[in-house]
Design a protein around this motif. Structure first.
Motif, PDB file in Angstrom:
ATOM      1  N   ALA A 176      -7.241   0.447   1.732  1.00 43.71           N
ATOM      2  CA  ALA A 176      -6.905   0.044   0.369  1.00 43.71           C
ATOM      3  C   ALA A 176      -8.283   0.469  -0.524  1.00 43.71           C
ATOM      4  O   ALA A 176      -7.842   0.997  -1.705  1.00 43.71           O
ATOM      5  CB  ALA A 176      -6.514  -1.414   0.282  1.00 43.71           C
ATOM      6  N   MET A 184       0.936  -1.300  -0.172  1.00 40.21           N
ATOM      7  CA  MET A 184       0.069  -0.107   0.064  1.00 40.21           C
ATOM      8  C   MET A 184       0.683   1.152  -0.042  1.00 40.21           C
ATOM      9  O   MET A 184       0.628   2.185  -0.752  1.00 40.21           O
ATOM     10  CB  MET A 184      -0.886  -0.092   1.313  1.00 40.21           C
ATOM     11  CG  MET A 184      -1.982  -1.074   1.066  1.00 40.21           C
ATOM     12  SD  MET A 184      -2.846  -1.352   2.582  1.00 40.21           S
ATOM     13  CE  MET A 184      -3.739   0.337   2.728  1.00 40.21           C
ATOM     14  N   ASN A 236      -6.971  -2.102   7.457  1.00 40.24           N
ATOM     15  CA  ASN A 236      -6.165  -1.981   6.094  1.00 40.24           C
ATOM     16  C   ASN A 236      -6.917  -2.237   4.916  1.00 40.24           C
ATOM     17  O   ASN A 236      -6.634  -1.447   3.853  1.00 40.24           O
ATOM     18  CB  ASN A 236      -4.967  -2.749   6.154  1.00 40.24           C
ATOM     19  CG  ASN A 236      -3.698  -2.025   7.066  1.00 40.24           C
ATOM     20  OD1 ASN A 236      -3.692  -0.782   7.429  1.00 40.24           O
ATOM     21  ND2 ASN A 236      -3.095  -3.087   7.996  1.00 40.24           N
ATOM     22  N   PHE A 286      -1.970  -1.028  -4.583  1.00 42.89           N
ATOM     23  CA  PHE A 286      -3.234  -1.411  -3.829  1.00 42.89           C
ATOM     24  C   PHE A 286      -3.874  -2.650  -4.412  1.00 42.89           C
ATOM     25  O   PHE A 286      -4.455  -3.366  -3.422  1.00 42.89           O
ATOM     26  CB  PHE A 286      -4.031  -0.326  -4.098  1.00 42.89           C
ATOM     27  CG  PHE A 286      -3.690   1.152  -3.312  1.00 42.89           C
ATOM     28  CD1 PHE A 286      -3.384   1.132  -1.952  1.00 42.89           C
ATOM     29  CD2 PHE A 286      -3.387   2.129  -4.010  1.00 42.89           C
ATOM     30  CE1 PHE A 286      -3.117   2.426  -1.336  1.00 42.89           C
ATOM     31  CE2 PHE A 286      -2.716   3.276  -3.642  1.00 42.89           C
ATOM     32  CZ  PHE A 286      -2.552   3.420  -2.274  1.00 42.89           C
TER      33      PHE A 286
END
Length: 507
Positions: free
Chosen positions: A193, A161, A189, A166
């Motif tokens: 993303a 990331m 997370n 991504f």
């Protein structure tokens, strides 16, 4: 002839360096404390011999000594996969897990080394790891420490990331939440993303799901606040900030997250309180920590702490040198002046009218919020900006202009005019912003009509006179002309020219 060629071929092949060749050079370089050379040689050795567990192990050890523990883990884990019974590899896996705070796994590997080599050269070191892990275990409940494999998958996704990959990160994180349905860090997370690639609603739904199943998850709450901030959903943001202001976390990671979130959304005083509390307790921060500490300290009036924090940031990331929030900020500027009002600047650079955006881009160069706003992923879309907007933005970012044609000359004189007006009104109050709004309306039209802006001082005086005389009684051309160092006839001439660029409204 053929025999001779075969012999030559053999000699040539024997001089082509292989992985073992670079491995030996790397070992010698380490013995001589030439660690930069050692890194280069061992990296090349791994590239040439990716399936040699001892070469991988030695490179992993070097990487670990350089402080790159996640990368070292991946290399040592690969070496362990090639030779699961190699004692030294097992020990260094114990050591890298200990460095990463994964003490449960560190203890397992250290115990395995002892079982394989009870009298081995690293047995005493293994016992130290075991003793340390057992002492620390008393402070944690069983479910707190993450499983080693999922931790490293999570860290790999995080690094992807950070590098902008991504889609790859999403693949890893989606697989994690399938296999570990209660590993909430992966959900958080993954939501980030999704958000970064424009999947706003799935990102928020993921966080709502986390909060439904794990009440009060601080990272999810903070991420939601960031989403609301980026979406300019003030009502939802204010409600969530009211909740976050009541939370008093104890753990370092939660204090850091809360402080960084407050700093990002402009709650600098609150951000400074949390981030500074970490420093006072001996927290050794990363680059992100010092970035937010410097910003929150500066914007809450703690300049000495801000400068110390930014020095720490530059030590960790030299590329940040020269991007201090206070760089190029007028020494006379006050926190309440409009140049330092982030919401005012954002309202201008995202305005639907180009003249308003021109004002925002110009003032950005006078503001301590410049780096923060410019680095935001969605505030400024260069591809959608007109040439004039791009030029004013470039000026604020300290670009050096090359004057090549008539338009370039006109723009430079328009910029000089703007600077002369700013010099009279800095730091900006409400009256100053109204003058600039009028000026940029005139400036935009004049530039699009190829006006030459031949006398910047007279133009600045003319704009100032037009503004003041339309609002206040007793304003004289003599006083305005004197303040800009021009004559009254010259001021009058340029008033007549600027009037031509006033917006025309149909009756």
């Amino acid at each position: 002839m053929d025999k001779k060629h075969r012999n030559i071929d053999k000699k040539i092949i024997s001089f082509i360096p292989d992985g073992e060749f670079y491995y030996q050079k790397g070992i010698k370089a380490m013995q001589r404390d030439r660690f930069e050379d050692a890194h280069k040689y061992l990296q090349r050795a791994v590239e040439l011999s990716p399936n040699d567990p001892l070469i991988l192990m030695q490179y992993g050890i070097l990487i670990m000594e350089e402080g790159m523990f996640e990368e070292a883990y991946e290399i040592l884990a690969a070496a362990h996969g090639l030779d699961p019974e190699e004692e030294d590899i097992i020990f260094y896996l114990a050591e890298v897990h200990a460095h990463l705070g994964l003490l449960r796994d560190a203890k397992i590997y250290a115990e395995k080394y002892i079982s394989l080599a009870p009298d081995g050269p690293l047995a005493d070191d293994s016992m130290e790891i075991i003793d340390f892990a057992e002492q620390e275990e008393a402070f944690f409940v069983d479910d707190e420490a993450p499983d080693g494999e999922v931790y490293f998958l999570q860290e790999k996704a995080r690094r992807l990331m950070e590098s902008g990959s991504f889609d790859e990160a999403i693949d890893i994180l989606e697989s994690i939440i399938v296999d570990y349905p209660e590993f909430w860090a992966a959900y958080n997370n993954l939501a980030l993303a999704y958000f970064y690639i424009g999947k706003i609603e799935p990102a928020k739904e993921l966080l709502y799901d986390v909060l439904d199943k794990n009440k009060g998850n601080l990272h999810a709450l903070c991420n939601l606040a960031v989403f609301y901030y980026y979406e300019k959903d003030k009502e939802e943001l204010d409600a969530l900030l009211e909740l976050l202001l009541k939370i008093k976390p104890y753990q370092f990671v939660h204090r850091y997250k809360l402080g960084a979130t407050f700093a990002l959304v402009g709650k600098h005083k609150e951000a400074y309180g949390w981030l500074r509390s970490l420093k006072k307790r001996g927290f050794e921060g990363d680059a992100g920590y010092y970035f937010w500490l410097a910003h929150s300290a500066y914007f809450s009036g703690n300049e000495a702490v801000a400068k110390e924090a930014y020095d720490n940031l530059v030590e960790l990331d030299p590329s940040k040198a020269g991007f201090e929030p206070w760089k190029d900020v007028n020494a006379a500027a006050k926190p309440e002046s409009y140049e330092q009002d982030r919401e005012f600047l954002l309202s201008k650079i995202t305005n639907k009218y180009r003249s308003e955006r021109l004002l925002g881009f110009y003032l950005l160069g006078k503001s301590a919020h410049k780096q923060e706003i410019v680095s935001h992923p969605s505030y400024i879309d260069l591809e959608k900006l007109s040439v004039i907007e791009q030029l004013f933005l470039a000026n604020s970012l300290n670009y050096e202009f090359t004057v090549e044609n008539d338009f370039d000359h006109s723009f430079m004189r328009a910029l000089e005019t703007t600077e002369l007006i700013y010099a009279q009104y800095q730091p900006l109050d409400k009256q100053g912003t109204h003058l600039f709004q009028m000026w940029f309306t005139l400036c935009e039209v004049a530039l699009t009509r190829s006006y030459h802006f031949r006398n910047p001082a007279a133009l600045a005086a003319a704009a100032d006179y037009m503004f003041q005389s339309s609002r206040y009684k007793g304003v004289t051309k003599t006083a305005i002309a004197r303040s800009y160092g021009v004559s009254v006839p010259t001021l009058t001439k340029y008033v007549n020219e600027l009037i031509e660029f006033l917006p025309q409204f149909n009756a």
